[in-house]
Design an enzyme around this catalytic site. Structure first.
Site, PDB file in Angstrom:
ATOM      1  N   LYS A 102     -22.373 -25.969 -36.296  1.00 38.73           N
ATOM      2  CA  LYS A 102     -21.426 -25.030 -35.684  1.00 38.73           C
ATOM      3  C   LYS A 102     -20.387 -24.605 -36.722  1.00 38.73           C
ATOM      4  O   LYS A 102     -20.102 -23.419 -36.870  1.00 38.73           O
ATOM      5  CB  LYS A 102     -20.702 -25.701 -34.520  1.00 38.73           C
ATOM      6  CG  LYS A 102     -19.477 -24.952 -34.030  1.00 38.73           C
ATOM      7  CD  LYS A 102     -18.788 -25.609 -32.847  1.00 38.73           C
ATOM      8  CE  LYS A 102     -17.821 -26.679 -33.252  1.00 38.73           C
ATOM      9  NZ  LYS A 102     -16.493 -26.239 -33.702  1.00 38.73           N
ATOM     10  N   ASN A 103     -19.865 -25.566 -37.476  1.00 36.23           N
ATOM     11  CA  ASN A 103     -18.743 -25.259 -38.381  1.00 36.23           C
ATOM     12  C   ASN A 103     -19.169 -24.599 -39.683  1.00 36.23           C
ATOM     13  O   ASN A 103     -18.324 -24.289 -40.522  1.00 36.23           O
ATOM     14  CB  ASN A 103     -17.922 -26.531 -38.648  1.00 36.23           C
ATOM     15  CG  ASN A 103     -17.158 -26.946 -37.388  1.00 36.23           C
ATOM     16  OD1 ASN A 103     -17.110 -26.202 -36.400  1.00 36.23           O
ATOM     17  ND2 ASN A 103     -16.592 -28.133 -37.407  1.00 36.23           N
ATOM     18  N   CYS A 114      -4.428 -25.568 -29.655  1.00 35.37           N
ATOM     19  CA  CYS A 114      -5.504 -26.087 -28.790  1.00 35.37           C
ATOM     20  C   CYS A 114      -5.125 -27.535 -28.470  1.00 35.37           C
ATOM     21  O   CYS A 114      -4.108 -28.034 -28.921  1.00 35.37           O
ATOM     22  CB  CYS A 114      -6.852 -25.978 -29.473  1.00 35.37           C
ATOM     23  SG  CYS A 114      -7.133 -27.267 -30.661  1.00 35.37           S
ATOM     24  N   ARG A 173      -2.219 -26.217 -34.784  1.00 30.41           N
ATOM     25  CA  ARG A 173      -3.211 -25.527 -35.613  1.00 30.41           C
ATOM     26  C   ARG A 173      -2.747 -24.144 -36.073  1.00 30.41           C
ATOM     27  O   ARG A 173      -3.333 -23.123 -35.770  1.00 30.41           O
ATOM     28  CB  ARG A 173      -4.537 -25.465 -34.855  1.00 30.41           C
ATOM     29  CG  ARG A 173      -4.963 -26.876 -34.500  1.00 30.41           C
ATOM     30  CD  ARG A 173      -6.323 -27.026 -33.984  1.00 30.41           C
ATOM     31  NE  ARG A 173      -7.374 -26.679 -34.921  1.00 30.41           N
ATOM     32  CZ  ARG A 173      -8.645 -26.648 -34.551  1.00 30.41           C
ATOM     33  NH1 ARG A 173      -8.961 -26.898 -33.306  1.00 30.41           N
ATOM     34  NH2 ARG A 173      -9.585 -26.321 -35.421  1.00 30.41           N
ATOM     35  N   ASP A 179     -13.740 -35.116 -37.350  1.00 27.93           N
ATOM     36  CA  ASP A 179     -14.625 -34.723 -36.237  1.00 27.93           C
ATOM     37  C   ASP A 179     -15.531 -35.853 -35.779  1.00 27.93           C
ATOM     38  O   ASP A 179     -16.253 -35.691 -34.789  1.00 27.93           O
ATOM     39  CB  ASP A 179     -15.470 -33.504 -36.628  1.00 27.93           C
ATOM     40  CG  ASP A 179     -14.603 -32.272 -36.758  1.00 27.93           C
ATOM     41  OD1 ASP A 179     -15.102 -31.251 -37.274  1.00 27.93           O
ATOM     42  OD2 ASP A 179     -13.427 -32.329 -36.368  1.00 27.93           O
ATOM     43  N   ARG A 197     -19.541 -26.226 -26.228  1.00 24.91           N
ATOM     44  CA  ARG A 197     -19.068 -25.397 -27.345  1.00 24.91           C
ATOM     45  C   ARG A 197     -19.723 -25.815 -28.652  1.00 24.91           C
ATOM     46  O   ARG A 197     -19.857 -25.008 -29.563  1.00 24.91           O
ATOM     47  CB  ARG A 197     -17.545 -25.545 -27.493  1.00 24.91           C
ATOM     48  CG  ARG A 197     -16.752 -25.002 -26.329  1.00 24.91           C
ATOM     49  CD  ARG A 197     -15.285 -25.032 -26.647  1.00 24.91           C
ATOM     50  NE  ARG A 197     -15.058 -24.444 -27.964  1.00 24.91           N
ATOM     51  CZ  ARG A 197     -13.904 -24.510 -28.606  1.00 24.91           C
ATOM     52  NH1 ARG A 197     -12.888 -25.150 -28.074  1.00 24.91           N
ATOM     53  NH2 ARG A 197     -13.752 -23.954 -29.790  1.00 24.91           N
TER      54      ARG A 197
HETATM   55  C1  EPZ Z   1     -12.063 -26.938 -39.132  1.00 24.62           C
HETATM   56  O1  EPZ Z   1     -10.937 -26.532 -38.375  1.00 24.62           O
HETATM   57  C2  EPZ Z   1     -13.120 -27.334 -38.117  1.00 24.62           C
HETATM   58  N1  EPZ Z   1     -13.479 -26.179 -37.281  1.00 24.62           N
HETATM   59  C3  EPZ Z   1     -12.600 -28.481 -37.247  1.00 24.62           C
HETATM   60  O2  EPZ Z   1     -13.657 -28.866 -36.372  1.00 24.62           O
HETATM   61  C4  EPZ Z   1     -12.264 -29.663 -38.160  1.00 24.62           C
HETATM   62  O3  EPZ Z   1     -11.729 -30.699 -37.379  1.00 24.62           O
HETATM   63  C5  EPZ Z   1     -11.242 -29.209 -39.206  1.00 24.62           C
HETATM   64  O4  EPZ Z   1     -11.758 -28.075 -39.950  1.00 24.62           O
HETATM   65  C6  EPZ Z   1     -10.921 -30.322 -40.208  1.00 24.62           C
HETATM   66  O5  EPZ Z   1     -12.088 -30.753 -40.838  1.00 24.62           O
HETATM   67  C7  EPZ Z   1     -14.305 -25.244 -37.792  1.00 24.62           C
HETATM   68  O6  EPZ Z   1     -14.763 -25.346 -38.922  1.00 24.62           O
HETATM   69  C8  EPZ Z   1     -14.632 -24.085 -36.903  1.00 24.62           C
HETATM   70  P1  EPZ Z   1      -8.004 -27.114 -41.003  1.00 24.62           P
HETATM   71  P2  EPZ Z   1      -9.692 -25.798 -39.120  1.00 24.62           P
HETATM   72  O7  EPZ Z   1      -7.492 -25.748 -41.306  1.00 24.62           O
HETATM   73  O8  EPZ Z   1     -10.198 -24.967 -40.226  1.00 24.62           O
HETATM   74  C9  EPZ Z   1      -3.310 -27.793 -40.623  1.00 24.62           C
HETATM   75  C10 EPZ Z   1     -14.642 -29.430 -34.332  1.00 24.62           C
HETATM   76  O9  EPZ Z   1     -14.468 -30.401 -33.578  1.00 24.62           O
HETATM   77  N2  EPZ Z   1      -3.186 -26.371 -41.016  1.00 24.62           N
HETATM   78  O10 EPZ Z   1      -8.769 -27.855 -42.054  1.00 24.62           O
HETATM   79  O11 EPZ Z   1      -8.865 -25.158 -38.062  1.00 24.62           O
HETATM   80  C11 EPZ Z   1      -3.974 -27.949 -39.262  1.00 24.62           C
HETATM   81  O12 EPZ Z   1      -2.997 -27.833 -38.234  1.00 24.62           O
HETATM   82  C12 EPZ Z   1     -13.447 -28.733 -34.950  1.00 24.62           C
HETATM   83  O13 EPZ Z   1     -15.765 -28.959 -34.652  1.00 24.62           O
HETATM   84  C13 EPZ Z   1      -1.925 -25.829 -41.182  1.00 24.62           C
HETATM   85  O14 EPZ Z   1      -0.907 -26.499 -40.998  1.00 24.62           O
HETATM   86  O15 EPZ Z   1      -8.917 -27.071 -39.699  1.00 24.62           O
HETATM   87  C14 EPZ Z   1      -4.561 -29.332 -39.345  1.00 24.62           C
HETATM   88  O16 EPZ Z   1      -3.547 -30.280 -39.043  1.00 24.62           O
HETATM   89  C15 EPZ Z   1     -12.130 -29.329 -34.477  1.00 24.62           C
HETATM   90  N3  EPZ Z   1      -1.818 -24.519 -41.532  1.00 24.62           N
HETATM   91  C16 EPZ Z   1      -4.957 -29.462 -40.819  1.00 24.62           C
HETATM   92  O17 EPZ Z   1      -4.211 -28.445 -41.518  1.00 24.62           O
HETATM   93  C17 EPZ Z   1      -2.916 -23.726 -41.749  1.00 24.62           C
HETATM   94  O18 EPZ Z   1      -2.770 -22.529 -42.076  1.00 24.62           O
HETATM   95  C18 EPZ Z   1      -6.441 -29.226 -41.073  1.00 24.62           C
HETATM   96  O19 EPZ Z   1      -6.770 -28.001 -40.471  1.00 24.62           O
HETATM   97  C19 EPZ Z   1      -4.203 -24.304 -41.574  1.00 24.62           C
HETATM   98  C20 EPZ Z   1      -4.310 -25.631 -41.223  1.00 24.62           C
END
Ligand code: EPZ
Length: 418
Positions: free
Chosen positions: A22-23, A116, A121, A306, A398
């Site tokens: 998915k990711n 969410c 996020r 995850d 999902r």
């Molecule tokens: C991706 O989400 C994945 N989703 C998530 O999987 C996964 O948990 C996550 O990466 C971490 O590995 C998809 O790929 C569609 P991040 P993403 O940006 O990109 C903070 C699942 O269960 N952050 O790496 O949204 C954020 O709040 C899902 O399949 C900022 O502060 O994650 C988080 O605390 C859940 N500002 C941390 O960084 C930003 O601009 C990591 O988020 C971006 C992120």
């Protein structure tokens, strides 16, 4: 609202085919926007989130075809740059169309994804990185309004924290920028590698793949190609965890052990026998009760956030006790109260959880709160005594293709009740 009815106690055995990730599918679908000529993705998993993003990309005027596990896009019919709140609010990864739209068309109006269940996020890092390449960004009435006169300009991007989506968005913007872009503190998840490999197959010039520093030499345009989505390492780990908690033996095929070494090492620490093949992984718990294992979630290649809820579920019935630290998201323990309703002994202090293994769990009515939490409740229910009803399983749909069919094929007593 659909529910799962699960009767615990069966030992899982057999073989399960893993779907495309998915990711990875989500950023790869967004990258299709960059192709000047028709482009095809195969091994695309049938998931609600994938359908949502396909609908959103079709809403841009792009001609999308989705047959079997194959998606084809023809961008020549694109006629707008608008990603509406109605779709983005249901699938946060929609923000990934921002980079490609800006790179190719110099304009985008994308709804800010809401928070969410697992955390606020924000997307501040995405926006900061795009501004570093010359984009003008305004946020107005819940929408990101982005534009650039002419082309984006290559430059230096440094992320304040490792962000998977941020790295993906800026990568898809930099490939068509004028000049060279350096992306520092880049995420190294296998899904980033998959996206970089697709972009290079389309004619991009990305180096440093798999490292935390990506170098992108901008090109004039990108062409279509055919590309297969990488296997889902989280789906793989989720089924292996279901086998571990029931003391079973299963083989996961169409997957790749190299995507998930940190997770496989935890299964071995539990006492499972793990055999790795070219495109398969076998886990044999030999009827033993797993040992509880401690870990902290970190960016790849360390233990993935995850998989946190799923391994916690196995720990609940484990021998001894374990401490789990969730360092990526601020609120990713919502499965804890639900597991405690089944008899788990878990203490939470901020981002740290201590699990003390118990001898048995009782089936109970529980509620899924987010995607991975929903699978962790299923894992616990498979080993609990009696019946468990898991509510709000739209969360699980999902991210897990044909989940009850795959579990039934492994011997689980699970039905979907409407
Ligand atoms: C991706 O989400 C994945 N989703 C998530 O999987 C996964 O948990 C996550 O990466 C971490 O590995 C998809 O790929 C569609 P991040 P993403 O940006 O990109 C903070 C699942 O269960 N952050 O790496 O949204 C954020 O709040 C899902 O399949 C900022 O502060 O994650 C988080 O605390 C859940 N500002 C941390 O960084 C930003 O601009 C990591 O988020 C971006 C992120």
């Amino acid at each position: 609202m659909d529910k799962f009815l699960i009767r615990g106690g069966n030992v899982l055995n057999g073989t399960v085919k893993i779907s495309g990730a998915k990711n990875a599918a989500l950023p790869l679908l967004a990258a299709m926007i960059l192709a000047e000529t028709p482009i095809t993705l195969t091994n695309v998993p049938h998931l609600k989130d994938v359908n949502t993003l396909i609908k959103l990309i079709a809403g841009l005027g792009i001609t999308m075809k989705y047959e079997g596990d194959t998606v084809t896009a023809d961008t020549s019919t694109l006629d707008n740059y608008f990603a509406p709140y109605e779709l983005v609010k249901t699938m946060r990864a929609s923000i990934l169309v921002l980079g490609p739209l800006l790179a190719r068309y110099g304009e985008a109006k994308v709804s800010l994804p809401g928070g969410c269940a697992i955390g606020s996020r924000p997307v501040d890092q995405h926006l900061k990185a795009l501004e570093a390449l010359g984009a003008e960004i305004e946020v107005e009435a819940g929408y990101v309004l982005a534009k650039v006169d002419g082309r984006l300009k290559g430059g230096e991007v440094v992320f304040d924290m490792v962000t998977v989506g941020g790295t993906e968005n800026i990568l898809m913007a930099a490939v068509l920028a004028e000049g060279t872009t350096t992306i520092r503190n880049a995420a190294r998840e296998p899904e980033i590698t998959d996206l970089a490999n697709l972009l290079n197959k389309m004619g991009a010039k990305i180096s440093g793949i798999d490292t935390d520093t990506l170098i992108v030499e901008g090109v004039e345009s990108l062409r279509g190609c055919e590309y297969a989505v990488v296997a889902d390492r989280i789906e793989t780990g989720s089924y292996l965890a279901a086998a571990a908690i029931t003391g079973g033996k299963i083989k996961t095929t169409h997957t790749d052990p190299n995507l998930m070494e940190a997770v496989l090492e935890k299964f071995e620490e539990m006492g499972a026998e793990v055999t790795r093949g070219e495109d398969w992984i076998e886990l044999d718990m030999q009827g033993k009760r797993p040992k509880a294992v401690s870990f902290r979630t970190l960016p790849h290649p360390e233990f993935p956030t995850d998989m946190q809820a799923q391994i916690m579920a196995v720990n609940v019935l484990g021998r001894g006790f374990a401490t789990i630290s969730e360092t990526i998201f601020e609120n990713r323990f919502m499965h804890v109260p639900e597991l405690c309703r089944m008899g788990a002994n878990i203490q939470v202090e901020g981002n740290d959880a201590t699990v003390t293994g118990v001898e048995k769990l009782q089936g109970a009515p529980v509620m899924a709160t987010d995607l991975r939490a929903s699978f962790s409740l299923v894992i616990a229910a498979l080993a609990a005594e009696g019946e468990t009803v898991v509510d709000r399983i739209y969360h699980i749909d999902r991210g897990y293709e044909d989940v009850e069919a795959k579990l039934q094929s492994l011997g689980a007593d699970i039905q979907r009740i409407h």
